[in-house]
Write an enzyme that holds these catalytic residues in place. Sequence first.
Site, PDB file in Angstrom:
ATOM      1  CD  GLU A  61      -7.947  42.780   0.583  1.00  0.00           C
ATOM      2  OE1 GLU A  61      -8.584  42.100  -0.236  1.00  0.00           O
ATOM      3  OE2 GLU A  61      -7.207  42.299   1.457  1.00  0.00           O
ATOM      4  CB  CYS A 105     -12.212  44.981  -4.472  1.00  0.00           C
ATOM      5  SG  CYS A 105     -11.036  43.672  -4.087  1.00  0.00           S
TER       6      CYS A 105
END
Length: 501
Positions: A256, A290
């Site tokens: 991720e 993110c």
Amino acid sequence: MLASTAYLTHAPSDYVDGVFRSLRGDAITTRDPANPDAIVWQGTPVGAHAEDAVAAARRAFPAWSALSFDERRVFLERWRDTCVKHAARLAAAISREIGKVKWEAELEAKIVAEKVTITLEDRVVARVTGFEVAAGAGKTGICSFKPHGVMAVLGPYNFPAHLPNGHIVPALLLGNTIVFKPSEKGASVGQLMAELAHEVGFPAGVFNVVQGSGVIASRLATHPEVDGVLFTGSFPVGRRILEANLDTPGRLIALEMGGSNPAVVTAKADLRRAAIECVRASYATTGQRCTCTRRIIVEESIADRFIPMFLKVASNLIIAAADDGVPAFMGPLVTGEARDVVLRAQAALAARGRLLLEASALDRAGYFISPGAVEVARFECSADETEIFGPFVQFARARDLDDAIAQANATNFGLAASLFSSDEEQWRRFMSGCRAGCVNWNTGTAGASSKLPFGGLGRSGNHRPAGAFAVDSVAYPVATMVDHGELVVAQGMSVDPRLFT
């Protein structure tokens, strides 16, 4: 005195096989980002602790995986209740070590417990629930799911509790054991999670925490006794993990990683909503998510109206420390180097674009920085594209929606994207044409729901989504054929009955 003594009950430690092991030294030192003179946690990693943690997790795996789903569920419900009980401690750790403002630290602490509830929902559990089918005359086909074994969880600093917990909870529920290495920037938060796990009473070796930097992370990611690596962090580190595992295709790797997330604002948008949401998503967590918006693509016809709106909202954000006693939106960046990276990126972009809002260091102690923005001619994909992990966003203009979608896709990443438009046909076109794992309509890129899958394309991930789909990465399907009918001898086989008398 270390600042972490306010919420930790042990001196700096690893947690291996149910026992806290003290760490001396100061090779890893975390400081309060709002007051860098205050040392939060310090200790020197011990490589042998990582080896012992993997061995302990391996020893614990047979008994832990042999428990029924409901028996493991009881432990996870205790984990949830313990996290609720100590939510204030967890929020204090997140604020002190990472610099999050009070409301955001409290929110992260809250969703750590909520992860258990979401993972136990029927629609999530159904993804790893076995089934039976008729598989021919006298035969039954069975699909069941088995845990991988020992899982290494390599956590980030921006959500030092929530993101690793998002892997840990489903992994434990499905019967895996854990070796968790927190980010070296969030060491005390990782240790606090070990202290909470100890209070829960997980069997020794089921939940281990080892501190360390890249050396220990690399060892865990390639350890022959580790069956899976669950990583959250940057693309360069994720790439190294993949490279190191080229010869071990049987080891599950779930990555991720970051994003260069676009928001598209068309002439059919509610500009007030778009401006407020784009500011929120660009600068939430001081740009250290993110999913933060990194690029805003505005339709040419409304750009000269929209951009000043955005800049006005951004200029009025309240920036403060968690304990300043004001309703702050942004706190400091996690380190001075993180702030320097943003300022260097701003200088490089301003040299070839138009600086709209200058990010600058605040005149106070700590790693505080104001939000920044620049306008560039056009977004083009480049091989050396990097993520600017801070409160800085780029603007570009587009002729129309097709041009906007093309610029939105001009990235090596593919995590999140947003469209602001009141037109449903524009939404359908955007949804169809935009390459990202999280695609939003009239809300910003930042702020994913744990009830949905979470992951991206390209340099953002390797098709192992977290969120509600994290269960997919912590168990593998096993197909079984059971024949309970009469034996049928296949055509072409000559079997003499006397062989069996």
